[in-house]
Scaffold this active site. Structure first.
Site, PDB file in Angstrom:
ATOM      1  CE  LYS A 194      -3.566  -2.462  -0.381  1.00 23.59           C
ATOM      2  NZ  LYS A 194      -4.745  -3.016   0.403  1.00 23.59           N
TER       3      LYS A 194
HETATM    4  C1  LIG Z   1      -5.522  -4.122   1.022  1.00 24.95           C
HETATM    5  C2  LIG Z   1      -7.171  -3.632   0.930  1.00 24.95           C
HETATM    6  C3  LIG Z   1      -7.876  -4.136   2.260  1.00 24.95           C
HETATM    7  C4  LIG Z   1      -7.382  -4.802   3.414  1.00 24.95           C
HETATM    8  O1  LIG Z   1      -6.079  -4.451   3.816  1.00 24.95           O
HETATM    9  P1  LIG Z   1      -5.275  -5.199   4.982  1.00 24.95           P
HETATM   10  O2  LIG Z   1      -4.452  -4.250   5.818  1.00 24.95           O
HETATM   11  O3  LIG Z   1      -4.425  -6.136   4.393  1.00 24.95           O
HETATM   12  O4  LIG Z   1      -6.389  -5.877   5.969  1.00 24.95           O
HETATM   13  C5  LIG Z   1      -8.956  -3.865   2.115  1.00 24.95           C
HETATM   14  N1  LIG Z   1      -9.682  -3.043   1.319  1.00 24.95           N
HETATM   15  C6  LIG Z   1      -8.871  -2.973   0.112  1.00 24.95           C
HETATM   16  C7  LIG Z   1      -9.867  -2.592  -1.160  1.00 24.95           C
HETATM   17  C8  LIG Z   1      -7.705  -3.392  -0.132  1.00 24.95           C
HETATM   18  O5  LIG Z   1      -7.074  -3.199  -1.170  1.00 24.95           O
END
Ligand SMILES: *Cc1c(COP(=O)(O)O)cnc(C)c1O
Length: 395
Positions: A194
């Site tokens: 991210k």
């Molecule tokens: C990555 C992601 C999540 C979850 O994130 P985590 O920190 O891995 O739990 C939720 N929603 C979307 C759209 C994502 O891409």
């Protein structure tokens, strides 16, 4: 001897971790306190200040954040959470954790975000069927803000809280507010790929005191107060009460230390992502076989999603991916929509054509490498690979 970097794959996403992050983690390791503590509390304060939210609550994932945000807003058995099928697993599974049902709403082709007109009509349909819509859960796909004005109107008209899935959307503004701070709660992800990362981690922000208070309790076993300092504060009480069957969702100080450094770098990461996107858009505008995302500053540019146009190349989308991979380009697809996944398809009797826009976008999409650590040379190799495939397979 020089290494032939043309053979090294271009990673789809590579975290930007520097010496500052390493030193911050070392300092925590040497401090004698590894789990949730003072560093997590500092990370929360700094994050809340950055986005202009009253509360920020650090968690071990965005999934945990979405779960607890819904829980704190009263989502429960038999109710409905409205979201998009064009998202990752988390956005819908959290409704199921609470015994609620996700009801999907199709997307707008030009933004890949939930279609606000369909949100309104779906709320009305679900209500007519005698079911309670307990939350709206829009996802800012790739980091492009949803039409929050329209979604907010639906929320107000029907008294339904909004939880923003801002997993892709730090940092980006919507008007004069940070995306993630517009709904009743917003959730950011610090997963490894991210826009900023703590390895694994997430943050819920909210202006609502009772929502923050509930999440604070539920993220650590339903214990009625912060207990981390009961080990360190001289004279701190060893007593605590459990007021609910909570969860184990706290963020460690090891992770928070990385997050504090990443937070400081978020602006420069975004600048780098923008520069890469502009480079891609300039180069790809010469190709007639791709539909490109429209340029806007108003975007976190977590993902660069292109769509293969029909009939221009003698290649399917899947074959295009194979060709890119054969040239060492890391690619992905965002998203395989949830309504075609076995669990949702079978449980709710869904067909691919129930959400035709999401399905068509899925079938034509390819996500190209995009991360702040991508070098100009790597970006050029992605462009060259796409150009080469375009020439070799044009009809
Ligand atoms: C990555 C992601 C999540 C979850 O994130 P985590 O920190 O891995 O739990 C939720 N929603 C979307 C759209 C994502 O891409």
């Amino acid at each position: 001897m020089s290494v032939d970097t043309s053979l090294t794959p271009v990673p789809f996403a590579r975290p930007s971790i520097g010496v500052e992050e390493e030193e911050a983690v070392l300092a925590v390791m040497r401090s004698g306190w590894l789990t949730t503590g003072a560093v997590s509390a500092q990370f929360e304060q700094e994050f809340a200040k950055e986005v202009g939210a009253r509360h920020a609550l650090a968690l071990n994932s965005a999934t945990a954040g979405l779960h607890l945000a819904l829980e704190s807003l009263g989502v429960g058995p038999g109710s409905v959470v409205i979201t998009t099928p064009y998202t990752f697993a988390s956005s819908a599974e959290v409704a199921r954790y609470l015994g609620a049902d996700p009801v999907f709403v199709d997307i707008d082709e030009s933004t890949l975000n939930i279609d606000p007109v369909l949100v309104e009509s779906t709320v009305e349909r679900v209500s007519r069927e005698g079911r309670r819509v307990s939350a709206l859960l829009p996802v800012h796909v790739a980091g492009r803000p949803c039409d929050m004005e329209a979604i907010h109107r639906v929320s107000l008209a029907h008294g339904i809280p909004i939880v923003e899935d801002a997993a892709h959307a730090f940092p980006v503004m919507y008007g004069d507010r940070h995306v993630g701070t517009i709904g009743d709660a917003g959730v950011y992800s610090f997963y490894a790929t991210k826009t900023i990362t703590t390895g694994e981690g997430g943050m819920v922000v909210t202006d609502r005191d009772e929502v923050a208070a509930r999440i604070r309790i539920m993220r650590l076993h339903g214990i009625d107060r912060d207990v981390w300092n009961r080990y360190t504060e001289p004279g701190a009480s060893w007593k605590y009460d459990i007021v609910a069957a909570g969860y184990k969702y706290n963020l460690t100080d090891l992770a928070a230390a990385i997050g504090r450094v990443q937070l400081k770098k978020a602006r420069s990461f975004l600048e780098r992502r923008r520069a890469i996107v502009r480079r891609y858009l300039t180069a790809f505008s010469a190709f007639d076989f791709l539909t490109l995302p429209s340029w806007t500053e108003n975007h976190a540019w977590h993902l660069f999603i292109v769509r293969l146009k029909d009939g221009k190349l003698a290649l399917s989308r899947d074959e295009l991916i194979t060709e890119l991979q054969a040239r060492g380009i890391g690619v992905s697809v965002h998203f395989i929509p949830l309504h075609i996944m076995s669990y949702y398809r079978e449980r709710y009797g869904l067909q691919p054509e129930d959400f035709p826009v999401a399905h068509a976008c899925y079938e034509s999409s390819v996500s190209l490498p995009l991360s702040a650590s991508l070098t100009d040379d790597e970006v050029d190799r992605v462009i060259a690979a796409v150009a080469e495939i375009g020439v070799a397979h044009h009809r």
